[in-house]
Design a protein around this motif. Structure first.
Motif, PDB file in Angstrom:
ATOM      1  N   UNK A 139       9.163   4.462  14.540  1.00  0.00           N
ATOM      2  CA  UNK A 139       8.437   4.334  15.805  1.00  0.00           C
ATOM      3  C   UNK A 139       8.896   3.223  16.389  1.00  0.00           C
ATOM      4  N   UNK A 140       9.012   3.132  17.656  1.00  0.00           N
ATOM      5  CA  UNK A 140       9.216   1.931  18.484  1.00  0.00           C
ATOM      6  C   UNK A 140       8.236   1.885  19.548  1.00  0.00           C
ATOM      7  N   UNK A 141       7.503   0.863  19.776  1.00  0.00           N
ATOM      8  CA  UNK A 141       6.490   1.042  20.882  1.00  0.00           C
ATOM      9  C   UNK A 141       6.526  -0.016  21.787  1.00  0.00           C
ATOM     10  N   UNK A 142       6.235   0.202  23.105  1.00  0.00           N
ATOM     11  CA  UNK A 142       6.114  -1.186  24.107  1.00  0.00           C
ATOM     12  C   UNK A 142       4.762  -1.065  24.599  1.00  0.00           C
ATOM     13  N   UNK A 143       4.337  -1.866  25.688  1.00  0.00           N
ATOM     14  CA  UNK A 143       3.024  -2.206  26.120  1.00  0.00           C
ATOM     15  C   UNK A 143       2.312  -0.751  26.556  1.00  0.00           C
ATOM     16  N   UNK A 144       3.476   0.204  26.869  1.00  0.00           N
ATOM     17  CA  UNK A 144       2.712   1.464  27.475  1.00  0.00           C
ATOM     18  C   UNK A 144       2.171   2.344  26.539  1.00  0.00           C
ATOM     19  N   UNK A 145       2.314   2.042  25.069  1.00  0.00           N
ATOM     20  CA  UNK A 145       1.857   2.571  24.021  1.00  0.00           C
ATOM     21  C   UNK A 145       0.451   2.296  23.691  1.00  0.00           C
ATOM     22  N   UNK A 146       0.032   1.303  24.111  1.00  0.00           N
ATOM     23  CA  UNK A 146      -1.298   0.648  23.745  1.00  0.00           C
ATOM     24  C   UNK A 146      -2.497   1.530  24.134  1.00  0.00           C
TER      25      UNK A 146
ATOM     26  N   UNK B 191       0.883  -1.306   0.018  1.00  0.00           N
ATOM     27  CA  UNK B 191      -0.073  -0.172  -0.008  1.00  0.00           C
ATOM     28  C   UNK B 191       0.901   1.260  -0.056  1.00  0.00           C
ATOM     29  N   UNK B 192       0.235   2.351  -0.659  1.00  0.00           N
ATOM     30  CA  UNK B 192       1.194   3.379  -0.592  1.00  0.00           C
ATOM     31  C   UNK B 192       1.288   3.936   0.870  1.00  0.00           C
ATOM     32  N   UNK B 193       2.921   4.328   1.022  1.00  0.00           N
ATOM     33  CA  UNK B 193       3.219   4.682   2.211  1.00  0.00           C
ATOM     34  C   UNK B 193       3.566   3.669   3.414  1.00  0.00           C
ATOM     35  N   UNK B 194       3.596   2.469   2.799  1.00  0.00           N
ATOM     36  CA  UNK B 194       3.434   1.501   3.853  1.00  0.00           C
ATOM     37  C   UNK B 194       4.766   1.298   4.727  1.00  0.00           C
TER      38      UNK B 194
ATOM     39  N   UNK C  61       0.744   0.154  15.362  1.00  0.00           N
ATOM     40  CA  UNK C  61       1.585   0.975  14.649  1.00  0.00           C
ATOM     41  C   UNK C  61       0.834   1.684  13.707  1.00  0.00           C
ATOM     42  N   UNK C  62      -0.169   1.115  12.949  1.00  0.00           N
ATOM     43  CA  UNK C  62      -0.724   1.774  11.912  1.00  0.00           C
ATOM     44  C   UNK C  62      -1.501   2.832  12.512  1.00  0.00           C
ATOM     45  N   UNK C  63      -2.136   2.597  13.540  1.00  0.00           N
ATOM     46  CA  UNK C  63      -2.924   3.693  14.063  1.00  0.00           C
ATOM     47  C   UNK C  63      -2.142   5.080  14.649  1.00  0.00           C
ATOM     48  N   UNK C  64      -0.965   4.763  15.387  1.00  0.00           N
ATOM     49  CA  UNK C  64      -0.267   5.606  15.796  1.00  0.00           C
ATOM     50  C   UNK C  64       0.416   6.582  14.577  1.00  0.00           C
ATOM     51  N   UNK C  65       0.806   5.948  13.594  1.00  0.00           N
ATOM     52  CA  UNK C  65       1.707   6.512  12.634  1.00  0.00           C
ATOM     53  C   UNK C  65       0.796   7.084  11.548  1.00  0.00           C
ATOM     54  N   UNK C  66      -0.412   6.410  11.543  1.00  0.00           N
ATOM     55  CA  UNK C  66      -1.447   6.728  10.504  1.00  0.00           C
ATOM     56  C   UNK C  66      -0.808   6.599   8.993  1.00  0.00           C
TER      57      UNK C  66
ATOM     58  N   UNK D 278       2.514 -20.893   4.009  1.00  0.00           N
ATOM     59  CA  UNK D 278       2.592 -19.221   4.098  1.00  0.00           C
ATOM     60  C   UNK D 278       2.749 -18.894   5.610  1.00  0.00           C
ATOM     61  N   UNK D 279       3.800 -18.436   6.083  1.00  0.00           N
ATOM     62  CA  UNK D 279       4.020 -17.712   7.374  1.00  0.00           C
ATOM     63  C   UNK D 279       3.029 -16.792   7.665  1.00  0.00           C
ATOM     64  N   UNK D 280       2.687 -16.525   8.895  1.00  0.00           N
ATOM     65  CA  UNK D 280       1.612 -15.844   9.465  1.00  0.00           C
ATOM     66  C   UNK D 280       2.046 -14.131   9.136  1.00  0.00           C
ATOM     67  N   UNK D 281       0.882 -13.369   8.673  1.00  0.00           N
ATOM     68  CA  UNK D 281       1.067 -12.292   8.115  1.00  0.00           C
ATOM     69  C   UNK D 281      -0.053 -11.350   8.040  1.00  0.00           C
ATOM     70  N   UNK D 282       0.307  -9.923   8.626  1.00  0.00           N
ATOM     71  CA  UNK D 282      -1.004  -8.873   8.315  1.00  0.00           C
ATOM     72  C   UNK D 282      -0.716  -7.392   7.876  1.00  0.00           C
ATOM     73  N   UNK D 283      -1.163  -7.081   7.119  1.00  0.00           N
ATOM     74  CA  UNK D 283      -1.203  -5.350   6.833  1.00  0.00           C
ATOM     75  C   UNK D 283      -2.396  -4.490   7.394  1.00  0.00           C
ATOM     76  N   UNK D 284      -2.025  -3.684   8.152  1.00  0.00           N
ATOM     77  CA  UNK D 284      -3.231  -2.824   8.740  1.00  0.00           C
ATOM     78  C   UNK D 284      -3.011  -1.583   7.930  1.00  0.00           C
ATOM     79  N   UNK D 285      -4.206  -1.209   7.453  1.00  0.00           N
ATOM     80  CA  UNK D 285      -4.348   0.195   7.029  1.00  0.00           C
ATOM     81  C   UNK D 285      -5.617   1.059   7.359  1.00  0.00           C
ATOM     82  N   UNK D 286      -4.958   2.492   7.849  1.00  0.00           N
ATOM     83  CA  UNK D 286      -5.776   3.264   8.388  1.00  0.00           C
ATOM     84  C   UNK D 286      -6.547   3.762   7.266  1.00  0.00           C
ATOM     85  N   UNK D 287      -7.907   4.065   7.681  1.00  0.00           N
ATOM     86  CA  UNK D 287      -8.743   4.739   6.668  1.00  0.00           C
ATOM     87  C   UNK D 287      -9.478   6.084   7.283  1.00  0.00           C
ATOM     88  N   UNK D 288     -10.397   6.308   6.489  1.00  0.00           N
ATOM     89  CA  UNK D 288     -11.274   7.819   7.171  1.00  0.00           C
ATOM     90  C   UNK D 288     -11.994   7.363   8.136  1.00  0.00           C
TER      91      UNK D 288
END
Ligand code: MTE
Ligand code: MOS
Length: 754
Positions: A63-70, A29-32, A252-257, A183-193
């Protein structure tokens, strides 16, 4: 020809064989950004600090996140809700996620993840079921380290044993099993409007992922959408675990948009994702002089790992299946899921039953040998039939093909000619033959009945193609094809018109997990319910064209006709659809199906545990080299009663795949840890799997004892092909060598005197 019962080609085959299918790693995705995970290097320890300063300054790091960033809750919602998305306070297994790095490239993310410094004070880990049971060991979960326990009791155990002519006491152990999906485990999170988040990825259970993403983000459920991408195998390994990846990527996707991709490499997939539980089975069984089981006292322990995740449900299935498909009046079954400092175990084809089946089917073979009864005969004598009751007191009142699977497997394998007592076998290379029988409760049963429902929608498009949306997933087992077969016949159109789209939580309500071999039955029935609404509308249009009353008309395989004049008064599907649209009839329908009731009394374990059962008999032939201890599985005859084979070729495919996984489980697969609890063989170079070279000749036999509630009589059987293989192989090895292996896998060193 009706679609149901035909070996029609898979809808997804062409794209998969020519490389067009898009797995999650094929998407961009663009900007991924790319994500890498910082993991615990120890099995157990106090997490005193996380130093990200150096890592954060590295190239490309965003960005680096830990539990405190949730922003939401740091718990994957499942059963006991005790698994954090990111560790806090303690690390509880080697490989546990502690922090996440987002960077411009995957390589930059990995480099920075390696530079994050963890300050951990190591603690003494608990590494086995026996250690977990030891009161002197650390307490990992409550006061007794027991995540979950069940009991089944009925009859009078003491009197049963007192009446028994023979009493057998044995212990059996089974190892981990890694799913090894391609296929190993994998996800892509994409923030929307408007604060929305769409997560694409490889998974079995989009609705679990939906719950997890809204939990970690702390957002409304309507903001989250989960779309399954082509999934390269699950086998249970993509039941609960994808929720963790989806949560991480979405955080991460939500924090970084920005879109964030998280795809595991094989080594971290093996180290961090769920496995089949190691099992310890303590069996005590009493029989009369003829080998009829009179009393059974069974203790079943599983190694749950560092969090409960699915252990309570896996354990429940194992408990109900602990004695196998046999009648017994006096029963005590107790089961326990134990906490340890190892990777949390979860679902794997068979779901807690292959462990107990190995024990039960090995033991009944030992009983037969001691009492000099034919191993086939002892199973016939004790096996469930119509009119008998299971250990939970459930009356088997229909659809029980156990005896027929025994008869057919025995005949096809030439058992009578090939079976000889082990003492009659000689020479360096010895052959042996062994049998096992199993039963399998279809669906979630009483253990998960509040989740046992499914929805499906159906839309007739202007060109007559029919688009179906379902709440269960395709993961290779063929669901999209067989469900199209069911939908086609239920609607009265041809198979080539019907398509099942990949699962998307925006289109279908929560239909429970795609596990427990429930898809054919649950989504099949939901589609049938939708077709029941749509078909009368097609008939209404057809009747208009035929100048007949709707009740005089039927629609079969894309042709509508007046029932009394089928050959002369008929109209083709294309014309019906045109008329349908001219009349502005509603082109879509929604079907909802609730599973038949099931019950389980918490105190006694009595009740109708599952609404129905599938059955199977496996006969294995092996060759053992007495000098090297090498076992070759030569041939497996596998007879299965799945109610109805919607697509016989796919049934055979399931039998072949599951059987080979069973051969691996029986003879080679195991996970090793060092004394500190670090996993040693998290790679395909060291975790040994069967290849085509190891594949025996597999001969599937289909037995159809239809279930009245099933779509066209189908029950569900995707897991069953694996379940009975290990004991059939172990019994064949005994038959060849006279050696009884009670601790799997059956490796050469266990068969020869070193
Ligand atoms: N077959 C393939 N090819 N790939 C898979 O991941 N999973 C198994 C089984 N067969 C699996 C498979 C497991 S664990 C289950 S529960 C069932 O398929 C689920 O599918 P069903 O509900 O359609 O039987
Ligand atoms: Mo299957 S283990 O129930 O996903």
């Amino acid at each position: 020809m009706p679609a149901v019962g035909s070996s029609l080609p898979r809808k997804d085959a062409w794209d998969k064989v020519n490389g067009k299918a898009k797995y999650i790693d094929d998407y961009s995705f663009a900007g991924m950004l790319h994500c890498a995970t910082v993991r615990s290097p120890v099995a157990y320890g106090r997490l005193k600090g996380i130093d990200t300063t150096a890592a954060a300054a590295m190239p490309g790091v965003c960005r680096i996140v830990t539990a405190g960033d949730i922003p939401g809750v740091n718990v994957n919602p499942l059963v006991l809700d005790d698994q954090p998305f990111l560790a806090t306070g303690f690390v509880r297994f080697h490989g546990e996620p502690v922090a996440l790095v987002a960077a411009d490239t995957y390589e930059h993310a990995c480099a920075a993840a390696a530079a994050v410094k963890l300050d951990i004070e190591p603690l003494k880990p608990v590494l086995s079921i026996r250690e977990s049971l030891d009161p002197a060991s650390p307490r990992l979960y409550k006061e007794d380290n027991i995540f979950s326990r069940y009991v089944i009791r009925h009859g009078d155990l003491e009197a049963g044993f007192a009446r028994s002519a023979h009493v057998f006491e044995r212990e059996y152990e089974t190892p981990y099993q890694e799913h090894a999906y391609l296929e190993t485990q994998g996800m892509i999170a994409v923030p929307g409007i408007e604060g929305s988040m769409t997560v694409y990825g490889s998974m079995q259970c989009p609705f679990y992922v939906h719950d997890a993403v809204s939990a970690i983000l702390g957002c409304q459920k309507n903001k989250v959408r989960i779309v399954q991408t082509t999934t390269g195998g699950g086998f249970g390994g993509k039941e609960d675990f994808p929720s963790i990846l989806a949560g991480h990527a979405a955080l991460l996707a939500s924090l970084l948009e920005r879109p964030v991709k998280l795809v595991y490499k094989r080594e971290e997939d093996i180290i961090a994702s769920s496995k089949r539980h190691p099992g310890l089975m303590k069996m005590k069984v009493g029989t009369d002089a003829d080998g009829k089981i009179i009393a059974a006292d069974i203790q079943y322990y599983v190694d749950g790992g560092a969090a409960a995740t699915l252990s309570p449900i896996v354990l429940w299935r194992g408990t109900v299946h602990a004695l196998g498909p046999y009648v017994c009046e006096n029963v005590l079954i107790r089961s326990f899921a134990m906490a340890t400092n190892k990777v949390p175990c979860g679902a794997y084809r068979g779901f807690g039953s292959p462990q107990v089946i190995f024990a039960g089917e090995s033991l009944i073979d030992e009983i037969a040998d001691t009492l000099k009864i034919d191993p086939v005969e002892i199973r016939r004598r004790n096996g469930l039939k119509i009119g008998t009751k299971t250990v939970t007191g459930q009356l088997i009142d229909q659809s029980c093909g156990l005896t027929e699977t025994i008869d057919k497997a025995v005949a096809k394998s030439d058992w009578t000619r090939k079976w000889q007592h082990p003492s009659a076998r000689s020479g360096q290379v010895r052959r042996g033959i062994g049998i096992s029988t199993v039963y399998y409760g279809v669906g979630l049963g009483a253990g998960g009945k509040h989740l046992d429902r499914a929805g499906a929608s159906m839309l007739i498009m202007k060109d007559g193609t029919v688009q179906c949306a379902i709440g269960n997933t395709e993961m290779g087992q063929g669901a999209r094809t067989i469900l199209a077969q069911i939908a086609a016949d239920a609607l009265g159109v041809t198979f080539d018109k019907v398509f099942v789209v990949e699962t998307d939580t925006a289109f279908v309500p929560d239909s429970g997990p795609t596990v427990a071999s429930r898809t054919t039955f649950m989504s099949g029935n939901a589609l049938s319910a939708a077709a029941k609404e749509l078909k009368p509308r097609l008939i209404e249009a057809a009747a208009g064209l035929l100048g007949a009353k709707p009740e005089e008309v039927d629609l079969v395989e894309g042709v509508a006709f007046v029932k009394t004049a089928r050959e002369t008064k008929r109209v083709a599907y294309a014309d019906i659809v045109k008329e349908f649209y001219l009349r502005r009839l509603q082109p879509s329908a929604f079907g909802w199906y609730i599973a038949p009731d099931s019950t389980f009394d918490k105190e006694t374990g009595q009740g109708n545990a599952y609404f129905t059962y599938s059955y199977a008999t496996n006969v294995a032939e092996v060759e053992v080299d007495m000098q090297t201890g090498e076992v070759r599985v030569l041939r497996i005859v596998a007879a299965h009663d799945m109610g109805r084979a919607i697509n016989p070729q796919q049934v055979e495919g399931q039998i072949e795949g599951g059987t080979l996984q069973g051969v691996g489980y029986a003879t080679m697969e195991e996970i090793r840890h060092d004394a500190q609890g670090r996993m040693l063989n998290n790679a395909f170079a060291t975790y040994i799997l069967p290849t085509t070279e190891d594949a025996p000749e597999i001969e599937p036999i289909i037995v159809e004892h239809g279930y009245s509630e099933g779509p066209y009589g189908a029950k569900g059987f995707g897991e069953v092909p694996l379940m009975g293989i290990a004991p059939a192989v172990a019994n064949a090895v005994f038959n060849a060598t006279g050696r009884r292996i009670r601790i799997m896998p059956i490796k050469p060193e266990k068969l020869i005197d070193c």
